[in-house]
Scaffold this active site. Structure first.
Site, PDB file in Angstrom:
ATOM      1  N   CYS A  54    -102.445  16.963 -37.106  1.00 45.92           N
ATOM      2  CA  CYS A  54    -101.003  16.709 -37.209  1.00 45.92           C
ATOM      3  C   CYS A  54    -100.843  15.298 -37.757  1.00 45.92           C
ATOM      4  CB  CYS A  54    -100.348  16.848 -35.832  1.00 45.92           C
ATOM      5  SG  CYS A  54     -98.577  16.567 -35.874  1.00 45.92           S
ATOM      6  N   LEU A  55    -100.578  15.207 -39.043  1.00 43.54           N
ATOM      7  CA  LEU A  55    -100.501  13.912 -39.718  1.00 43.54           C
ATOM      8  C   LEU A  55     -99.467  14.020 -40.833  1.00 43.54           C
ATOM      9  CD1 LEU A  55    -101.852  11.099 -39.754  1.00 43.54           C
ATOM     10  CD2 LEU A  55    -103.499  12.024 -41.364  1.00 43.54           C
TER      11      LEU A  55
END
Length: 116
Positions: A54-55
């Site tokens: 999750c970036l």
């Protein structure tokens, strides 16, 4: 591809670990973000059990001007500063919020077990 040990911040629970990543450049790269995932098992609130990350730079904040080096630096920063308020691994994020010291201890144990 792997993150060299020297780029992980001293004092991080991931310090000393060697993490392997898979990098896939789609046909329409650089107009579309590359796909990156951890192959090495890791205990982190922003990385799920499948290694997905999750970036923001891999999703909504992607720009064709960004380079693979920028992505790796962003992953390095994520390892130095986990964000349990924007989790991909909800259970890990809850552990991080409820007992951060124990979560850090678990992350260190997983690093020693899977990333050395």
């Amino acid at each position: 591809m792997s993150l060299p040990k020297r780029i992980i911040r001293v004092g991080s629970p991931y310090e000393g670990g060697k993490f392997k990543l898979e990098l896939f450049l789609p046909d329409d790269y650089p107009m579309v973000a590359p796909k990156v995932r951890f192959l090495t098992k890791i205990y982190h609130p922003n990385i799920d059990r499948l290694g997905r990350i999750c970036l923001d730079v891999l999703k909504a904040n992607w720009s064709p001007a960004l380079q693979v080096r920028t992505i790796l630096l962003s992953i390095q920063a994520l390892l130095s500063s986990p964000n349990p308020d924007d989790p991909l691994a909800n259970e890990v994020a809850e552990d991080w919020k409820n007992d951060e010291q124990n979560a850090i201890k678990t992350a260190k144990q997983w690093t020693e077990t899977y990333a050395v």
